[in-house]
Design an enzyme around this catalytic site. Structure first.
Site, short mmCIF file in Angstrom:
data_model
loop_
_atom_site.label_atom_id
_atom_site.label_comp_id
_atom_site.label_asym_id
_atom_site.label_seq_id
_atom_site.Cartn_x
_atom_site.Cartn_y
_atom_site.Cartn_z
N GLY A 14 38.07 42.63 34.03
CA GLY A 14 36.95 41.88 34.59
C GLY A 14 36.71 40.50 34.02
O GLY A 14 35.57 40.04 33.99
N ASN A 16 37.53 37.79 35.48
CA ASN A 16 37.05 36.98 36.62
C ASN A 16 35.58 37.25 36.89
O ASN A 16 34.82 36.34 37.18
CB ASN A 16 37.89 37.22 37.87
CG ASN A 16 39.12 36.33 37.89
OD1 ASN A 16 39.01 35.12 38.11
ND2 ASN A 16 40.28 36.91 37.64
N LYS A 93 42.92 48.62 45.05
CA LYS A 93 43.03 49.47 46.24
C LYS A 93 42.92 48.61 47.49
O LYS A 93 42.28 47.56 47.46
CB LYS A 93 41.88 50.50 46.25
CG LYS A 93 41.86 51.40 45.04
CD LYS A 93 42.77 52.57 45.26
CE LYS A 93 42.89 53.40 44.00
NZ LYS A 93 44.02 54.31 44.02
N ASN A 109 39.18 37.11 47.95
CA ASN A 109 40.04 37.62 46.88
C ASN A 109 40.65 36.45 46.13
O ASN A 109 40.69 35.34 46.63
CB ASN A 109 41.16 38.48 47.51
CG ASN A 109 42.05 39.13 46.46
OD1 ASN A 109 41.57 39.66 45.46
ND2 ASN A 109 43.36 39.08 46.66
N HIS A 111 44.23 35.42 44.01
CA HIS A 111 45.61 35.84 43.75
C HIS A 111 46.23 34.87 42.74
O HIS A 111 46.07 33.65 42.88
CB HIS A 111 46.40 35.83 45.07
CG HIS A 111 47.79 36.35 44.90
ND1 HIS A 111 48.07 37.69 44.79
CD2 HIS A 111 48.98 35.70 44.79
CE1 HIS A 111 49.38 37.84 44.63
NE2 HIS A 111 49.95 36.66 44.63
N ASP A 152 47.27 39.96 51.29
CA ASP A 152 47.47 38.58 50.81
C ASP A 152 47.68 37.57 51.93
O ASP A 152 48.46 36.61 51.78
CB ASP A 152 48.67 38.52 49.84
CG ASP A 152 48.34 39.10 48.48
OD1 ASP A 152 47.15 39.22 48.14
OD2 ASP A 152 49.29 39.46 47.75
N GLU A 181 42.05 30.54 37.25
CA GLU A 181 41.34 31.46 38.16
C GLU A 181 39.84 31.44 37.86
O GLU A 181 39.02 31.44 38.78
CB GLU A 181 41.83 32.91 37.97
CG GLU A 181 43.20 33.19 38.50
CD GLU A 181 43.57 34.66 38.37
OE1 GLU A 181 42.72 35.52 38.68
OE2 GLU A 181 44.69 34.95 37.93
C1 GRF Z 1 43.59 38.43 38.21
O1 GRF Z 1 44.79 37.90 37.77
C2 GRF Z 1 43.47 38.27 39.70
O2 GRF Z 1 44.17 37.18 40.20
C3 GRF Z 1 44.07 39.52 40.24
O3 GRF Z 1 43.73 40.51 39.32
C4 GRF Z 1 43.51 39.94 38.04
C5 GRF Z 1 42.17 40.41 37.57
O4 GRF Z 1 41.92 40.08 36.22
N1 GRF Z 1 43.66 39.74 41.61
P1 GRF Z 1 40.52 40.34 35.56
O5 GRF Z 1 40.23 41.83 35.65
O6 GRF Z 1 39.49 39.55 36.33
O7 GRF Z 1 40.64 39.88 34.16
#
Ligand code: GRF
Length: 208
Positions: A14, A16, A93, A109, A111, A152, A181
Site C-alpha cells: 500500500g 500508493n 484480482k 489503475n 501500472h 491494462d 507512481e
Molecule cells: C505498484 O507498482 C502498482 O503499479 C501496481 O502494484 C504496485 C502496488 O504497490 N499496480 P503498493 O502496494 O502501492 O506499494
C-alpha cells in the site's frame, strides 16, 4: 469544489495508498478516502488505512459462495459511500464486468510501465521490470489509466517516464518507478477532482 469520494482496492503493502493519503493531508489532492478494501486480510494496506482512521475492509471472493454475491457486496459498499471513483492500487484480482460497467470511466489503475508496452496478463510486480530490462528499452515509466474489461487497456490518463540505466536491476528500477507512481497517481486523481478529464473513444482528454 466538491471533494472526490474514493474507495481504494489493494492487495499489498500500500505505498500508493499512503502517497494518496499524504497528498490529501497536504492539501494537494481534493479527495477523501471513504474506505480501503483488500482481498488479503494481512495486507499492509489495511494497516495503513487504520492508522489514518479510514475504514479498512477485508473482502475476498473466498468469503462468498458465488462471484455474484461478492460483486453485490462490493457494489453495496461502493454505493453506500457514494463514490466518485474506485482506485485500484496494486489490486491483484480482476474486477467483474458487472462492476466495470456500473462504474464505467470511474475505475482507475496505475501500472509500473508505459502501456501498451509491458502490460497484460502476467505483467505485474517485478515481472514488469524484468521484461523492461530484458527488452533493452532506455525509457520506462508509469501509466495511470481507466479500467475497462480488457486487462491494462483502458484510456490512458497520465504517463511519466523513468530512464532505464545500464546498471539497473529489476529491483533498482522498480524502486525508482514506484517513487514516480506515488506522484503521478495523486496528480491524475486531482485532474478528476478538478473535473478536467473527458474520456472519448478510449482516449482521455485533459482540459486546460
Ligand atoms: C505498484 O507498482 C502498482 O503499479 C501496481 O502494484 C504496485 C502496488 O504497490 N499496480 P503498493 O502496494 O502501492 O506499494
Amino acid at each position: 469544489m466538491k471533494k472526490l469520494n474514493l474507495v481504494v482496492l489493494a492487495s499489498g503493502g500500500g505505498t500508493n495508498l499512503q502517497a494518496i493519503i499524504d497528498h490529501i493531508e497536504a492539501g494537494k489532492l481534493n479527495a477523501q478516502i471513504k474506505a480501503v478494501i483488500s482481498n488479503n486480510s494481512k495486507a499492509g494496506v489495511l494497516e495503513r488505512a487504520r492508522n489514518h482512521d479510514i475504514p479498512a475492509i477485508h473482502l475476498s471472493h473466498k468469503q462468498f459462495a458465488t462471484l455474484e454475491e461478492f460483486d453485490l457486496k462490493l457494489l453495496s459498499i461502493l454505493k453506500e459511500n457514494q463514490i466518485d471513483m474506485l482506485v485500484l492500487a496494486g489490486y491483484m484480482k480482476m474486477l467483474s464486468p458487472v462492476i466495470i460497467r456500473e462504474y464505467k470511466n470511474r475505475i482507475i489503475n496505475i501500472h509500473p510501465a508505459l502501456l501498451p508496452s509491458f502490460g497484460g496478463p502476467g505483467m505485474y510486480g517485478i515481472h514488469v521490470h524484468e521484461a523492461v530490462i530484458k527488452s533493452g528499452v532506455k525509457v520506462t515509466g508509469v501509466t495511470v489509466h481507466m479500467v475497462d474489461e480488457v486487462y491494462d487497456h483502458g484510456a490512458i490518463v497520465m504517463q511519466k517516464t523513468v530512464p532505464v540505466m545500464d546498471d539497473d536491476t529489476p529491483e533498482s528500477l522498480a524502486e525508482r518507478v514506484l517513487k514516480v507512481e506515488h506522484q503521478a497517481y495523486s496528480e491524475a486523481l486531482q485532474l478528476f477532482a478538478e473535473g478536467r478529464v473527458e474520456i472519448i473513444d478510449n482516449r482521455a482528454f485533459i482540459k486546460k
